[in-house]
Write a protein that holds these residues in place. Structure first.
Motif, PDB file in Angstrom:
ATOM      1  N   GLY A 107       0.646  -1.325   0.102  1.00  0.00           N
ATOM      2  CA  GLY A 107      -0.020   0.028   0.122  1.00  0.00           C
ATOM      3  C   GLY A 107       0.620   1.374  -0.052  1.00  0.00           C
ATOM      4  O   GLY A 107       0.512   2.378  -0.693  1.00  0.00           O
ATOM      5  N   ALA A 108       1.714   1.399   0.882  1.00  0.00           N
ATOM      6  CA  ALA A 108       2.701   2.443   0.787  1.00  0.00           C
ATOM      7  C   ALA A 108       3.685   2.818  -0.479  1.00  0.00           C
ATOM      8  O   ALA A 108       3.763   3.816  -1.015  1.00  0.00           O
ATOM      9  CB  ALA A 108       3.699   2.243   2.352  1.00  0.00           C
ATOM     10  N   MET A 109       3.836   1.752  -1.256  1.00  0.00           N
ATOM     11  CA  MET A 109       4.654   1.813  -2.400  1.00  0.00           C
ATOM     12  C   MET A 109       3.709   2.236  -3.430  1.00  0.00           C
ATOM     13  O   MET A 109       4.068   3.216  -4.405  1.00  0.00           O
ATOM     14  CB  MET A 109       5.130   0.367  -2.901  1.00  0.00           C
ATOM     15  N   ASN A 110       2.228   1.901  -3.294  1.00  0.00           N
ATOM     16  CA  ASN A 110       1.516   2.699  -4.388  1.00  0.00           C
ATOM     17  C   ASN A 110       1.016   4.076  -4.222  1.00  0.00           C
ATOM     18  O   ASN A 110       0.612   4.808  -4.981  1.00  0.00           O
ATOM     19  CB  ASN A 110       0.040   1.914  -4.039  1.00  0.00           C
ATOM     20  N   LEU A 111       1.567   4.681  -2.958  1.00  0.00           N
ATOM     21  CA  LEU A 111       1.484   6.142  -2.734  1.00  0.00           C
ATOM     22  C   LEU A 111       2.831   6.917  -3.267  1.00  0.00           C
ATOM     23  O   LEU A 111       2.481   8.078  -3.142  1.00  0.00           O
ATOM     24  CB  LEU A 111       1.222   6.179  -1.182  1.00  0.00           C
ATOM     25  N   LYS A 112       3.447   6.071  -3.985  1.00  0.00           N
ATOM     26  CA  LYS A 112       4.701   6.656  -4.565  1.00  0.00           C
ATOM     27  C   LYS A 112       5.461   7.360  -3.461  1.00  0.00           C
ATOM     28  O   LYS A 112       6.087   8.566  -3.830  1.00  0.00           O
ATOM     29  CB  LYS A 112       4.259   7.925  -5.565  1.00  0.00           C
ATOM     30  N   LEU A 113       5.733   6.696  -2.499  1.00  0.00           N
ATOM     31  CA  LEU A 113       6.475   7.324  -1.555  1.00  0.00           C
ATOM     32  C   LEU A 113       7.936   6.888  -1.826  1.00  0.00           C
ATOM     33  O   LEU A 113       8.262   5.883  -2.410  1.00  0.00           O
ATOM     34  CB  LEU A 113       6.135   6.866   0.076  1.00  0.00           C
ATOM     35  N   SER A 114       8.964   7.547  -1.091  1.00  0.00           N
ATOM     36  CA  SER A 114      10.504   7.092  -1.246  1.00  0.00           C
ATOM     37  C   SER A 114      10.628   5.903  -0.308  1.00  0.00           C
ATOM     38  O   SER A 114       9.775   5.398   0.344  1.00  0.00           O
ATOM     39  CB  SER A 114      11.150   8.161  -0.590  1.00  0.00           C
ATOM     40  N   GLU A 115      11.613   5.301  -0.688  1.00  0.00           N
ATOM     41  CA  GLU A 115      11.918   3.948  -0.325  1.00  0.00           C
ATOM     42  C   GLU A 115      12.181   3.847   1.357  1.00  0.00           C
ATOM     43  O   GLU A 115      11.846   3.169   2.116  1.00  0.00           O
ATOM     44  CB  GLU A 115      13.164   3.493  -1.009  1.00  0.00           C
ATOM     45  N   THR A 116      12.758   5.051   1.490  1.00  0.00           N
ATOM     46  CA  THR A 116      13.028   5.373   2.905  1.00  0.00           C
ATOM     47  C   THR A 116      11.810   5.575   3.796  1.00  0.00           C
ATOM     48  O   THR A 116      11.603   5.223   4.626  1.00  0.00           O
ATOM     49  CB  THR A 116      13.948   6.712   3.274  1.00  0.00           C
ATOM     50  N   GLY A 145      -4.376 -15.278  13.983  1.00  0.00           N
ATOM     51  CA  GLY A 145      -4.332 -14.248  14.800  1.00  0.00           C
ATOM     52  C   GLY A 145      -3.187 -13.330  14.382  1.00  0.00           C
ATOM     53  O   GLY A 145      -3.452 -12.160  14.091  1.00  0.00           O
ATOM     54  N   GLN A 146      -2.157 -14.068  13.953  1.00  0.00           N
ATOM     55  CA  GLN A 146      -1.101 -13.077  13.380  1.00  0.00           C
ATOM     56  C   GLN A 146      -1.387 -12.494  12.250  1.00  0.00           C
ATOM     57  O   GLN A 146      -1.027 -11.464  11.701  1.00  0.00           O
ATOM     58  CB  GLN A 146       0.159 -14.101  13.087  1.00  0.00           C
ATOM     59  N   LYS A 147      -2.100 -13.375  11.152  1.00  0.00           N
ATOM     60  CA  LYS A 147      -2.734 -12.959  10.176  1.00  0.00           C
ATOM     61  C   LYS A 147      -3.506 -11.590  10.157  1.00  0.00           C
ATOM     62  O   LYS A 147      -3.608 -10.564   9.491  1.00  0.00           O
ATOM     63  CB  LYS A 147      -3.486 -13.900   9.128  1.00  0.00           C
ATOM     64  N   LYS A 148      -4.365 -11.665  11.226  1.00  0.00           N
ATOM     65  CA  LYS A 148      -5.269 -10.314  11.436  1.00  0.00           C
ATOM     66  C   LYS A 148      -4.369  -9.350  11.894  1.00  0.00           C
ATOM     67  O   LYS A 148      -4.755  -8.184  11.439  1.00  0.00           O
ATOM     68  CB  LYS A 148      -6.034 -10.869  12.721  1.00  0.00           C
ATOM     69  N   ARG A 149      -3.260  -9.238  12.414  1.00  0.00           N
ATOM     70  CA  ARG A 149      -2.406  -8.281  12.729  1.00  0.00           C
ATOM     71  C   ARG A 149      -1.756  -7.833  11.648  1.00  0.00           C
ATOM     72  O   ARG A 149      -1.874  -6.712  11.611  1.00  0.00           O
ATOM     73  CB  ARG A 149      -1.456  -8.575  14.006  1.00  0.00           C
ATOM     74  N   VAL A 150      -1.451  -8.665  10.719  1.00  0.00           N
ATOM     75  CA  VAL A 150      -0.860  -8.150   9.424  1.00  0.00           C
ATOM     76  C   VAL A 150      -1.767  -7.290   8.706  1.00  0.00           C
ATOM     77  O   VAL A 150      -1.571  -6.299   8.021  1.00  0.00           O
ATOM     78  CB  VAL A 150      -0.097  -9.380   8.501  1.00  0.00           C
ATOM     79  N   ALA A 151      -2.978  -7.778   8.724  1.00  0.00           N
ATOM     80  CA  ALA A 151      -4.092  -7.398   7.808  1.00  0.00           C
ATOM     81  C   ALA A 151      -4.305  -5.800   8.436  1.00  0.00           C
ATOM     82  O   ALA A 151      -4.564  -4.793   7.721  1.00  0.00           O
ATOM     83  CB  ALA A 151      -5.453  -7.969   7.844  1.00  0.00           C
ATOM     84  N   ILE A 152      -4.154  -5.510   9.830  1.00  0.00           N
ATOM     85  CA  ILE A 152      -4.270  -4.264  10.329  1.00  0.00           C
ATOM     86  C   ILE A 152      -2.958  -3.359   9.957  1.00  0.00           C
ATOM     87  O   ILE A 152      -3.254  -2.156   9.559  1.00  0.00           O
ATOM     88  CB  ILE A 152      -4.446  -4.445  11.992  1.00  0.00           C
ATOM     89  N   ALA A 153      -1.879  -4.009  10.049  1.00  0.00           N
ATOM     90  CA  ALA A 153      -0.641  -3.319   9.620  1.00  0.00           C
ATOM     91  C   ALA A 153      -0.926  -2.853   8.077  1.00  0.00           C
ATOM     92  O   ALA A 153      -0.423  -1.870   7.571  1.00  0.00           O
ATOM     93  CB  ALA A 153       0.527  -4.207   9.507  1.00  0.00           C
ATOM     94  N   ASP A 154      -1.480  -3.666   7.260  1.00  0.00           N
ATOM     95  CA  ASP A 154      -1.766  -3.236   6.008  1.00  0.00           C
ATOM     96  C   ASP A 154      -2.497  -1.869   5.762  1.00  0.00           C
ATOM     97  O   ASP A 154      -2.003  -1.281   5.006  1.00  0.00           O
ATOM     98  CB  ASP A 154      -2.895  -4.472   5.096  1.00  0.00           C
ATOM     99  N   ILE A 155      -3.446  -1.742   6.779  1.00  0.00           N
ATOM    100  CA  ILE A 155      -3.950  -0.428   6.691  1.00  0.00           C
ATOM    101  C   ILE A 155      -3.275   0.560   7.370  1.00  0.00           C
ATOM    102  O   ILE A 155      -3.118   1.834   7.057  1.00  0.00           O
ATOM    103  CB  ILE A 155      -5.500  -0.667   7.412  1.00  0.00           C
TER     104      ILE A 155
END
Length: 284
Positions: A107-116, A145-155
């Protein structure tokens, strides 16, 4: 004066097969609040959420974000979904990358952000959900449960102002449910508005600032947790249950075993404090 970050005005939605899912929904969500939608399956909770961030377009009415009516062109929807993120009930429907880091960075890469900046956001999001040490692990090796937390990190990596969770504790054991709820509280303390749907009346009662009850695609009632769950007629008509903490408190109060002026408890600790308070118990 309250600041409403998200509103719906006469929101109605009908699916292509003719199913009327929502009828004249009018809600106002205050910025920075913890809000729960409750109601049985089919009451319209998920449909409301999909209208919140433009995945669905209202058949009638409108969605208002920060005072502006949502527009349904590509640019406007991308901006909306950056600010209003949805974490779906089943993380399997949201995760698709090979590794945790790849998944969260997408998601962050799709925002055209710098690699840093991408790295900074991914690291921060994974730390917020307690998954930083798993960043190089394959997603399919994670527990539910870990997948749930990764899904939250996605957002989280999108830096949203609102996060919407659809049945976030379903299929989780008590330990992992508590971990997820702590994440909600941590996010809310950072100023994020947290909205969730749940069948868990204990969670809705103890956690929420405000509750909206849906029945048959309409709002049956909205109010504070105490207002909602003290309404026996509403509970019966909407097929809900009274939270155990509140039920015990009301039984003790009606039997005269605790002072009628006692503050209504929201959790076990508050109930125990009332029961153990000197002078509160009358022959209990």
């Amino acid at each position: 004066m309250s600041e409403y970050i998200l509103e719906t005005r006469n929101l109605s939605y009908k699916y292509q097969d003719g199913t009327k899912a929502l009828n004249n929904i009018n809600v106002k969500i205050e910025k920075g609040k913890k809000v729960s939608f409750v109601g049985v399956n089919g009451s319209g909770k998920s449909t409301v959420f999909l209208n919140f961030n433009g995945i669905l377009k209202p058949t009638k009415g409108s969605v208002i974000y920060k005072g502006n009516e949502v527009k349904y062109n590509q640019k406007s929807l991308l901006e909306l979904r950056k600010n209003i993120g949805i974490v779906f009930q089943d993380p399997e429907n949201q995760l698709f990358s090979a590794s945790v880091y790849q998944e969260v960075s997408f998601g962050a890469m799709n925002l055209k952000l710098s690699e840093t900046e991408v790295r900074r956001r991914v690291d921060a999001a994974l730390m917020d959900v307690g998954m930083y040490e798993y960043k190089d692990k394959a997603v399919h090796f994670l527990s539910y449960g870990q997948k749930k937390r990764v899904a939250i990190a996605d957002i989280l990596v999108m830096n949203p102002e609102i996060i919407v969770f659809d049945e976030p504790t379903s299929s989780l054991d008590p330990k992992h449910s508590k971990q997820i709820v702590k994440i909600f509280d941590d996010l809310n303390q950072k100023g994020i508005t947290v909205i969730l749907s749940t069948h868990d009346v204990e969670l809705a009662y103890a956690w929420s600032d405000y509750i909206i009850v849906l029945k048959d695609g309409e709002i049956a009632r909205e109010g504070t947790p105490q207002e909602i769950f003290s309404d026996d007629k509403l509970i019966h008509e909407c097929y809900l249950e009274k939270p155990f903490i509140l039920e015990v408190f009301e039984k003790l109060r009606s039997s005269g075993k605790i002072d009628s002026s006692s503050a209504v408890p929201r959790n076990k600790q508050e109930l125990f404090e009332i029961i153990n308070s000197k002078g509160e118990i009358n022959n209990c």
